[in-house]
Design a protein around this motif. Structure first.
Motif, PDB file in Angstrom:
ATOM      1  N   HIS A  33      25.194  -3.450 -16.305  1.00 13.93           N
ATOM      2  CA  HIS A  33      23.994  -3.469 -15.612  1.00 13.93           C
ATOM      3  C   HIS A  33      22.880  -4.458 -16.220  1.00 13.93           C
ATOM      4  CE1 HIS A  33      20.081  -1.892 -13.459  1.00 13.93           C
ATOM      5  NE2 HIS A  33      20.743  -2.579 -12.852  1.00 13.93           N
ATOM      6  N   TYR A  34      22.061  -5.139 -15.703  1.00 16.89           N
ATOM      7  CA  TYR A  34      21.082  -6.039 -16.174  1.00 16.89           C
ATOM      8  C   TYR A  34      19.887  -5.577 -17.041  1.00 16.89           C
ATOM      9  CZ  TYR A  34      23.495  -8.436 -12.217  1.00 16.89           C
ATOM     10  OH  TYR A  34      24.350  -9.320 -11.234  1.00 16.89           O
ATOM     11  N   CYS A  35      19.562  -4.331 -16.598  1.00 13.07           N
ATOM     12  CA  CYS A  35      18.577  -3.832 -17.586  1.00 13.07           C
ATOM     13  C   CYS A  35      18.693  -2.377 -17.842  1.00 13.07           C
ATOM     14  CB  CYS A  35      17.281  -3.942 -16.738  1.00 13.07           C
ATOM     15  SG  CYS A  35      17.054  -2.917 -15.340  1.00 13.07           S
ATOM     16  N   GLY A  36      17.957  -1.823 -18.863  1.00  9.93           N
ATOM     17  CA  GLY A  36      18.071  -0.504 -19.191  1.00  9.93           C
ATOM     18  C   GLY A  36      16.771   0.044 -19.300  1.00  9.93           C
ATOM     19  N   PHE A  40      27.097  -2.858 -11.794  1.00  6.82           N
ATOM     20  CA  PHE A  40      26.043  -2.537 -10.650  1.00  6.82           C
ATOM     21  C   PHE A  40      24.943  -3.787 -10.802  1.00  6.82           C
ATOM     22  CE2 PHE A  40      21.759  -0.862  -9.616  1.00  6.82           C
ATOM     23  CZ  PHE A  40      22.077  -0.678  -8.278  1.00  6.82           C
ATOM     24  N   THR A  41      24.842  -4.324  -9.460  1.00  6.97           N
ATOM     25  CA  THR A  41      24.123  -5.656  -9.641  1.00  6.97           C
ATOM     26  C   THR A  41      22.550  -5.409  -8.836  1.00  6.97           C
ATOM     27  OG1 THR A  41      25.044  -6.324  -7.439  1.00  6.97           O
ATOM     28  CG2 THR A  41      26.030  -7.018  -9.306  1.00  6.97           C
ATOM     29  N   GLY A  42      22.272  -4.232  -8.577  1.00  5.12           N
ATOM     30  CA  GLY A  42      21.046  -3.762  -8.277  1.00  5.12           C
ATOM     31  C   GLY A  42      20.091  -3.879  -9.048  1.00  5.12           C
ATOM     32  N   ASP A  43      18.795  -3.366  -8.914  1.00  5.80           N
ATOM     33  CA  ASP A  43      17.835  -3.375  -9.673  1.00  5.80           C
ATOM     34  C   ASP A  43      17.464  -2.334 -10.535  1.00  5.80           C
ATOM     35  OD1 ASP A  43      16.349  -5.808  -9.086  1.00  5.80           O
ATOM     36  OD2 ASP A  43      15.858  -4.503  -7.325  1.00  5.80           O
ATOM     37  N   LYS A  44      17.668  -1.066 -10.012  1.00  6.43           N
ATOM     38  CA  LYS A  44      17.218   0.300 -10.946  1.00  6.43           C
ATOM     39  C   LYS A  44      18.812   0.813 -11.685  1.00  6.43           C
ATOM     40  CE  LYS A  44      13.469   1.837  -8.282  1.00  6.43           C
ATOM     41  NZ  LYS A  44      12.593   2.827  -7.477  1.00  6.43           N
ATOM     42  N   ILE A  63      24.668   0.132 -19.538  1.00  5.24           N
ATOM     43  CA  ILE A  63      25.132  -0.777 -20.717  1.00  5.24           C
ATOM     44  C   ILE A  63      24.802  -2.403 -20.175  1.00  5.24           C
ATOM     45  CG2 ILE A  63      26.935  -2.114 -21.821  1.00  5.24           C
ATOM     46  CD1 ILE A  63      28.578   0.411 -21.115  1.00  5.24           C
ATOM     47  N   VAL A  64      23.453  -2.844 -20.870  1.00  2.79           N
ATOM     48  CA  VAL A  64      22.777  -3.969 -20.582  1.00  2.79           C
ATOM     49  C   VAL A  64      23.603  -5.078 -20.976  1.00  2.79           C
ATOM     50  CG1 VAL A  64      20.496  -5.231 -20.861  1.00  2.79           C
ATOM     51  CG2 VAL A  64      20.775  -2.755 -21.185  1.00  2.79           C
ATOM     52  N   PHE A  65      23.596  -6.070 -19.954  1.00  5.58           N
ATOM     53  CA  PHE A  65      24.281  -7.169 -19.786  1.00  5.58           C
ATOM     54  C   PHE A  65      23.672  -8.561 -19.343  1.00  5.58           C
ATOM     55  CE2 PHE A  65      27.794 -10.061 -18.216  1.00  5.58           C
ATOM     56  CZ  PHE A  65      29.005 -10.111 -19.274  1.00  5.58           C
ATOM     57  N   TRP A 114      12.781  -4.570 -14.203  1.00  4.90           N
ATOM     58  CA  TRP A 114      12.607  -5.624 -15.113  1.00  4.90           C
ATOM     59  C   TRP A 114      12.637  -6.658 -14.331  1.00  4.90           C
ATOM     60  CZ3 TRP A 114      17.051  -6.931 -13.418  1.00  4.90           C
ATOM     61  CH2 TRP A 114      17.669  -8.310 -13.732  1.00  4.90           C
ATOM     62  N   SER A 115      12.179  -7.817 -14.869  1.00  2.00           N
ATOM     63  CA  SER A 115      12.252  -9.396 -13.893  1.00  2.00           C
ATOM     64  C   SER A 115      12.778 -10.406 -14.690  1.00  2.00           C
ATOM     65  CB  SER A 115      10.724  -9.710 -13.703  1.00  2.00           C
ATOM     66  OG  SER A 115      10.779 -10.967 -13.044  1.00  2.00           O
TER      67      SER A 115
END
Length: 508
Positions: free
Chosen positions: A211-214, A186-190, A221-223, A327-328
């Protein structure tokens, strides 16, 4: 054959008694001949065929003993208008240096075990993957070393494209070392997979989604995020180039000579937390010791991004990190500046930040007390310049050392390897999936998109093993770490309470 052996064999064919007549001269001539031949080979860059430990030939150059100095697979874009295809000559193995040694990975790699813990006992089934599709933008598979992608919906800008590009570079860096796998992204924010949805007696097992954040309440799963390979839409170069530029930028003004205020520049419209931060800006009524600037990306695009260079923003002693929608990606750029980072308490985390410690790498700021916290932090720093500068440098050193691009790739390597061990099925290529490689991803791109891909492309396999994955944290160690961070934060809050109490007493 080695030069010494040539000379040795040459001496062996002459009787010792004749060495006074011809052997000395002949030896010198033959040695000179060998030197000339070696120099010519080196000058002409003629490759030498060697055999790997797997019995496969590898071409090497006399001038390139380290694989990263050689281009083993350049981008092969066709000149026709036909659809690009993936070459069949990608290396399937890589040769290690004889003296290679494996270092232990940074401490934050331990969180890999924690992120995958929800599936440790049950494993990951094909049914879990299928149930996770509604939460994903694309599905990526690795089968026999090749990557395949099935797209479900367009993501925001080119996040998905550059994330896939990053995984393709991992395959090029460690060919033959990434096992077969099947994952959703998933490439979105939340975060998408919330713990509350998988509790209770009749609850199903959660689907694994990368995903990019948790966050504490999620199971994503953070990547590593897409910006490590570039964010073309806002002219942020790939991470290696960006970090080099920031390092040069932070050397322009010594810490003591920087503006003695807290600086932030960004888009406030994406989050109420940022809009609330704007209330702390300089006004006719009060100076909270902060200087805040709105970032208008549309205007910047029209002006060629002249006022948004990150390397030009290391001008203040203090920089503020505040989350956006979640996250940013700005976190790593802010920490890299050598300024003491004033971190508004984050709700979300990325893959590298969970091992950072308040008052060692950053100064903690409360979300609901921003202005007063920021003013006190700046006042404290300006009265304790050595300590403030130490915190700033520790934060940037963490980024410099712990977030090297090699560590980013090694984190991806270990995360995907540990994930693959949990699969209870053999990945098979879906009918709608397309094979992807550097050629299919980059050859048709133009402008900054193509430029950033070329800058971040892995041009040759690694000649070293990835770092060694450390053992998982013990549950008690995680709780002890959280308790220690909370204790430090409370101590800062106590200092601040005393500060404001003294100011109020003076007014009275």
């Amino acid at each position: 054959m080695a030069m010494a052996e040539h000379v040795k064999r040459f001496h062996g064919v002459w009787p010792h008694g004749l060495k006074g007549l011809v052997s000395g001269t002949a030896t010198l001539l033959f040695f000179f001949f060998l030197v000339v031949i070696a120099a010519l080979l080196n000058w002409m860059n003629i490759p030498i065929i060697r055999m790997t430990s797997f019995g496969q030939p590898i071409l090497t150059s006399p001038t390139a003993r380290i694989h990263h100095d050689r281009i083993q697979y350049p981008l092969n874009c066709s000149t026709s208008n036909t659809t690009e295809t993936c070459p069949d000559n990608y290396p399937s193995v890589f040769e290690l240096e004889e003296s290679t040694s494996t270092e232990t990975c940074p401490d934050y790699f331990r969180w890999i075990h924690q992120d995958l813990k929800p599936w440790k006992s049950s494993g990951i089934t094909q049914d879990m993957i299928e149930r996770g599709i509604p939460s994903a933008d694309f599905r990526l598979l690795v089968v026999n070393g090749n990557a395949y992608v099935e797209k479900y919906r367009p993501g925001f800008q080119t996040r998905g494209a550059f994330t896939i590009w990053g995984i393709l570079q991992l395959l090029r860096l460690y060919p033959g070392r990434i096992p077969d796998l099947d994952l959703l992204f998933f490439t979105g924010d939340k975060p998408q997979i919330m713990k509350r949805d998988y509790k209770g007696r009749n609850a199903t097992s959660p689907p694994p989604v990368f995903h990019y954040c948790g966050e504490k309440a999620a199971l994503d799963i953070v990547f590593p995020d897409w910006t490590f390979w570039g964010w073309a839409e806002v002219n942020i170069t790939p991470w290696e180039q960006m970090l080099r530029a920031i390092k040069k930028g932070r050397e322009r003004i010594k810490w003591e000579e920087r503006e003695p205020y807290a600086y932030w520049k960004g888009n406030p419209r994406v989050a109420a937390n940022r809009i609330d931060l704007l209330k702390c800006n300089l006004s006719d009524k009060i100076d909270w010791n902060v200087r805040l600037y709105k970032q208008d990306w549309r205007k910047e695009m029209g002006q060629g991004f002249r006022h948004s260079n990150l390397e030009d923003q290391c001008t203040h002693r203090y920089k503020i990190y505040v989350e956006g929608a979640t996250w940013s990606v700005s976190e790593k750029y802010i920490l890299a500046c050598d300024s003491m980072t004033l971190m508004v308490k984050p709700r979300y985390y990325d893959f590298f930040s969970r091992s950072m410690v308040p008052m060692r790498h950053f100064w903690p700021i409360r979300r609901n007390n921003k202005c007063r916290d920021l003013k006190f932090a700046v006042e404290w720093g300006n009265n304790h310049t050595r300590e403030a500068q130490t915190i700033g440098k520790a934060g940037s050193r963490y980024i410099d050392e712990m977030l090297r691009m090699r560590n980013v790739y090694d984190y991806m390597f270990h995360l995907l390897n540990e994930y693959s061990k949990l699969l209870k099925f053999k990945p098979t290529i879906p009918l709608e999936a397309q094979r992807v490689c550097a050629e299919t991803a980059a050859c048709s791109e133009k402008g900054l998109w193509k430029e950033f891909m070329m800058q971040s492309m892995v041009k040759s396999p690694s000649d070293k093993l990835p770092c060694t994955l450390p053992a998982p944290y013990e549950p008690r160690a995680i709780q002890a770490s959280l308790d220690a961070k909370e204790k430090i934060t409370k101590q800062v809050e106590t200092w601040e309470a005393e500060y404001w109490e003294k100011r109020n007493d003076k007014k009275q």
